[in-house]
Design an enzyme around this catalytic site. Sequence first.
Site, mmCIF file in Angstrom:
data_model
loop_
_atom_site.group_PDB
_atom_site.id
_atom_site.type_symbol
_atom_site.label_atom_id
_atom_site.label_comp_id
_atom_site.label_asym_id
_atom_site.label_seq_id
_atom_site.Cartn_x
_atom_site.Cartn_y
_atom_site.Cartn_z
ATOM 1 C CG HIS A 19 -7.303 -35.486 -6.650
ATOM 2 N ND1 HIS A 19 -8.589 -35.171 -6.910
ATOM 3 C CD2 HIS A 19 -6.617 -34.343 -6.102
ATOM 4 C CE1 HIS A 19 -7.941 -33.898 -7.310
ATOM 5 N NE2 HIS A 19 -7.561 -33.160 -7.379
ATOM 6 C CG ASP B 17 -7.194 -25.485 -4.646
ATOM 7 O OD1 ASP B 17 -8.656 -25.915 -4.671
ATOM 8 O OD2 ASP B 17 -7.028 -25.616 -5.952
ATOM 9 C CG ASN C 58 -2.710 -25.156 -12.308
ATOM 10 O OD1 ASN C 58 -2.400 -24.193 -12.603
ATOM 11 N ND2 ASN C 58 -3.986 -25.571 -13.448
#
Length: 164
Positions: free
Chosen positions: A47, A43, A16
């Site tokens: 995860h 960015d 995103n």
Amino acid sequence: LTEEAGMGYDTNAKVNPPLRTQEDIDALLEGLKDGTIDAIATDHAPHHFDEKDLEFDKAAFGLVGLETALGIILTNVVEKKGISINKAIEKMTIGPAKVLGLDMGTLKIKAQADITVIDTNREWIVDKDKFFSKGRNTPFHGFKLKGKAVMTIVDGNIIYSEIR
């Protein structure tokens, strides 16, 4: 990468903002060349496997960016698209510092001694299992890249080195 990287529902390519078209990438490259774009950043969004190993619409956004950004830029922007290495490095160092209003990203006397030593000829294969990050989510696993950070110095202290 283009939006096609996510077409096979590879959640490692779910980011995103989302990946865009080749035309968008070409426009970004033109912006780097003509100075419209001030900085290149990532960015870094690692995860856990469980957050990405889901249906595409339920998977977390993001990828491990820190460990591949330099190699991706040197391979795909400098080597393949002809943007000078000096301009690329400027956009990854001085550019972000200026955008953030920080007096960093230079090697001037009395400046903060945060330095990355780069081997511009080092060819390597992205291996998510060798990341220092706890995350393994990358759509670049298996990519062959040219150019790698081989040492980092923070506040004058070597904190990482592949140099023997």
